[in-house]
Each structure stands twice: as structure tokens, then as C-alpha cells.
Design a protein around this motif. Structure first.
Motif, PDB file in Angstrom:
ATOM      1  N   LEU A  27     -11.799  -0.061  -5.204  1.00 38.84           N
ATOM      2  CA  LEU A  27     -11.164   1.038  -5.048  1.00 38.84           C
ATOM      3  C   LEU A  27      -9.944   0.795  -4.007  1.00 38.84           C
ATOM      4  N   PRO A  28      -8.673   1.034  -4.148  1.00 37.34           N
ATOM      5  CA  PRO A  28      -7.824   1.334  -2.925  1.00 37.34           C
ATOM      6  C   PRO A  28      -8.267   2.226  -1.924  1.00 37.34           C
TER       7      PRO A  28
ATOM      8  N   PHE B  73      -7.490  -5.280   9.610  1.00 41.29           N
ATOM      9  CA  PHE B  73      -7.610  -6.623   8.492  1.00 41.29           C
ATOM     10  C   PHE B  73      -7.572  -6.443   7.208  1.00 41.29           C
ATOM     11  N   LEU B  74      -7.986  -5.414   6.551  1.00 39.09           N
ATOM     12  CA  LEU B  74      -7.882  -5.084   5.271  1.00 39.09           C
ATOM     13  C   LEU B  74      -6.527  -4.574   4.955  1.00 39.09           C
TER      14      LEU B  74
ATOM     15  N   GLY C 150      -3.621  -6.209   2.162  1.00 40.06           N
ATOM     16  CA  GLY C 150      -3.312  -5.466   1.003  1.00 40.06           C
ATOM     17  C   GLY C 150      -4.388  -4.512   0.322  1.00 40.06           C
ATOM     18  N   ALA C 151      -5.327  -4.502   0.789  1.00 40.38           N
ATOM     19  CA  ALA C 151      -6.520  -3.815   0.286  1.00 40.38           C
ATOM     20  C   ALA C 151      -6.722  -2.453   0.966  1.00 40.38           C
TER      21      ALA C 151
ATOM     22  N   GLN D 262      -6.927  -4.754  -7.737  1.00 36.46           N
ATOM     23  CA  GLN D 262      -7.190  -6.044  -7.812  1.00 36.46           C
ATOM     24  C   GLN D 262      -7.403  -6.715  -6.177  1.00 36.46           C
ATOM     25  N   ALA D 263      -6.635  -6.279  -5.118  1.00 32.99           N
ATOM     26  CA  ALA D 263      -6.645  -6.617  -3.827  1.00 32.99           C
ATOM     27  C   ALA D 263      -8.042  -6.219  -3.236  1.00 32.99           C
TER      28      ALA D 263
END
Length: 387
Positions: A300-301, A318-319, A323-324, A353-354
Motif C-alpha cells: 500500500l502507498p 525513513f519510509l 519513496g514508500a 512497488q516501493a
């Protein structure tokens, strides 16, 4: 075959430490360890119920009412040593209780999902060394987790492992496992039946908003109002155990609720949260380590709203750096970012994907298998050699 017990020590400061403990327990049972030989212990609650309740309430109030103060204390103590005055004081809680547990239970291993190591109790002359593991439940490292009596460390990321190595912990003692979550997140895919179960259409974007187990994410009503401005969006709002929040929202949004034909679906605490995550298109949440790990495993974004100073702010940063996750501090800023992503299929796929790249749904099994391997090594070392 193990002869004794496995103790899993947690604390009730938030819900994440208990969830991680339960995930490890369940993974041990999947490896054939009987439930009766695994004991979860809230060490502070059992050692001093009154002190635990007072300190827990202080933690929750300082975290939600005085976040700047909480963050200042967190950052000032982040590099503390285990044998400093403050560090030694923190690790002294539950010392006598743990000593009695070790002597009466005779565990084969002790696992901590909260850094209250009660260190002297685990190295008494009356009881031999027990393999001790620390499972770090955030994407940030506070040095309270670092202690010479910890044999194994399980961390969420390679970056945390690097930090521990720089602090003098041997590489072989650190495993990048991820944060333990439920096995239901393994290879999670949307199930058409879950749309019907929760009352969602399959052809509309779903924004999952999680206010936390205690329902303390700020500005929940304003966030919902901003999101509802997009006429295509449906919202799954999980209020956790905060019944007051749920009741107030039912009154405020009585015409927007799904049961009255609206697009706001209101839930309390959801045990099968993986089902909602599987059908959602993105997740809005406070940045607790467990929820973030679940969201990542679900691909999930992530949208992190107003992270408070301390470990959750560090989790968010951090996330975001990977890019997450995106960070928002105002309802309209959050709504605009979500709209932009939901209406851009390419960017939505990139963010998914990230998230998947950082997700580790098998963390609990990794921890369980390593613990059992430690126990086996100790058992073989203590067995008499026959010639």
C-alpha cells in the motif's frame, strides 16, 4: 525437542509490542512448539501494576498532549548507554520479577519486543545463561535497545543493522528480519468477497484511514471531510478501540455513512485488518512500526499524517526517504496528495512497488526459526559427549 519454555517479554505502551509478541508466539506454534510452553509476559504490569499504569498513562498523555516534550526526551536519550544513570534505571524495572520467572519457568529462550531488559536478573549464578533476543519494533534505533546481555538482534532494515554494527554489535548477531506481523499478510491479494463483506464497490478507489489502536491520530474528522470532497473516493475509517471517537463521528457524518448511502465506512477495532488493506488503494495512518509494516507487506502507498516527534517521526522520515510514504500535516495537503496519486496509475504502481520492496511479511517466522536454532545450539552444547 525443547524441554522448557520460551518467554516473550512485551510492554503495554501502545499496541505494537504486544502484536509483535503474538506474531512470534504464533510463528513458534507453527514450528511445532506447544502453546503451553510459550508464555507472553507484560513485565512491567506484572512487576508493578500501579507504576505500570501511571507510567503508561503518562506515556500516552505526553505522546498525544505534549508531543514536543516527548520528542525532546526521545531524541535526548536516543544515544544513551545501557550503564548510564538513566539507562540503568530504565533497565532495572522488573528485575526481581524476571529473576523469579527465570528460576521457576526455566525457559530455553527469552525474547523481548520492548527494551526493558532487567539485565542483572538474566545472569544470576543460580541460573545458567539463557539465549536472549531483542526484536526492534520500529524503523528507528533508540540505544535503549542496545545492551550487552542481548545475544541476538532482529531489525526492520539493513540501515538499522549498520547502525548496530557501528555501535559495536557483531554482524553475526544481527538479522534483518523485518518487524513481526500476522501471517495473513503473506502474498496478500484482493478477494472479491471482501468488497461485499465490508460494503465497498469494486470499481471505486478506497482510502483506508487508521487512527491507531487507541484512535489517537489527530484531525480525523477534518481528514475525512477533505477526502470526501473527491466524489469517487470511498473511505474505510478504522477507529480502533476509541469508542468515543467512533460515536462522535457517527453523529458528525450521519449523512455520509455507508449505511445511509454515503461513502464513509466506519469501523472499530478490526482483527482481520489484512482484508481491508488488501482491497484498499492507499493507507493513511499514524506511523507505528506494526501498522507501517503491515501496509508495506500489503503493498500500500502510505500517507503519514502529522507524525509526532520521537520514534514515529523517524519511522515516517525513513519510509519517505525510500519513496514508500508521503508525509502531510494538513487535511487539504493530505487530500491533494492522495487525489494526485489515485488519479495517476503510473505513480500509483511506482509507490506500490516501493512499499513491496520494503515489506517483509515473513518476519515472525524468521525470528521464530532463529530462536529455535539458538535453543538447539545451547542444548547440544550442554549435552554430555559420548565416545
Amino acid at each position: 525437542m525443547l524441554a522448557g519454555r520460551i518467554l516473550i517479554i512485551y510492554a503495554s505502551y501502545g499496541d505494537g509490542h504486544l502484536q509483535a509478541a503474538r506474531a512470534i508466539r504464533d510463528a513458534l506454534q507453527r514450528q511445532g512448539i506447544e502453546a503451553s510452553r510459550i508464555r507472553l509476559v507484560d513485565l512491567m504490569a506484572q512487576a508493578s501494576p500501579l507504576l505500570n499504569e501511571v507510567s503508561r498513562r503518562f506515556y500516552m498523555h505526553s505522546y498525544s498532549k505534549l508531543p514536543t516534550l516527548y520528542g525532546w526526551v526521545y531524541d535526548r536519550t536516543r544515544p544513551m548507554k545501557h550503564d548510564s544513570l538513566f539507562g540503568g534505571w530504565l533497565h532495572s524495572f522488573g528485575k526481581e520479577k524476571l529473576r523469579r520467572l527465570l528460576l521457576t519457568e526455566r525457559p530455553d529462550a527469552v525474547v523481548y519486543t520492548f527494551p526493558v531488559f532487567a539485565a542483572p536478573a538474566s545472569r544470576t549464578k543460580a541460573y545458567p545463561h539463557v539465549p536472549t533476543s531483542a526484536v526492534v519494533t520500529d524503523f528507528d534505533l533508540h540505544c535503549r535497545w542496545v545492551h550487552p546481555h542481548v545475544d541476538r538482534y532482529f531489525v526492520a532494515t539493513a540501515e538499522l543493522k549498520t547502525e548496530l554494527v557501528k555501535l559495536g554489535i557483531a554482524d553475526r548477531r544481527i538479522t534483518v528480519s523485518g518487524i513481526p506481523i500476522k501471517p495473513s499478510f503473506a502474498e496478500l491479494q484482493p478477494n472479491p468477497q471482501w468488497y461485499a463483506k465490508y460494503g465497498f464497490p469494486e470499481d471505486r478507489p478506497i482510502v483506508l484511514v487508521m487512527a491507531g489502536a487507541a484512535g489517537v491520530m489527530p484531525d480525523v474528522p477534518e481528514v475525512c471531510e477533505a477526502l470526501l470532497e473527491d466524489k469517487a473516493v470511498h473511505i474505510a475509517l478504522v477507529c480502533g478501540r476509541n469508542e468515543t471517537l467512533a460515536a462522535s463521528l457517527r453523529i458528525r457524518f450521519q449523512h455520509q455513512l455507508a449505511e445511509t448511502g454515503g461513502r464513509l465506512h466506519l469501523f472499530g477495532y478490526v482483527e482481520t485488518i489484512h482484508e481491508l488493506m488488501a482491497i484498499a488503494d492507499c493507507l493513511v495512518t499514524k506511523p507505528g512500526g506494526i501498522t507501517l509494516s503491515e501496509g508495506l507487506a500489503a503493498g500500500l502507498p502510505l500517507f503519514i499524517y502529522r507524525p509526532v516527534p520521537g520514534q514515529e517521526k523517524h519511522n515516517a522520515l525513513f519510509l519517505h526517504s525510500k519513496g514508500a510514504a508521503q508525509i502531510a500535516r494538513h487535511p487539504q495537503e493530505l487530500s491533494a496528495a492522495i487525489r494526485s496519486l489515485l488519479h495517476n496509475p503510473i505513480q500509483l504502481a511506482v509507490h506500490r512497488q516501493a512499499a513491496r520492496a520494503l515489506g517483509r511479511s515473513g518476519a515472525a517466522d524468521t525470528v521464530a526459526l532463529d530462536i529455535l536454532q539458538q535453543c538447539l545450539i545451547m542444548e547440544e552444547a550442554s549435552s554430555p559427549t559420548h565416545y
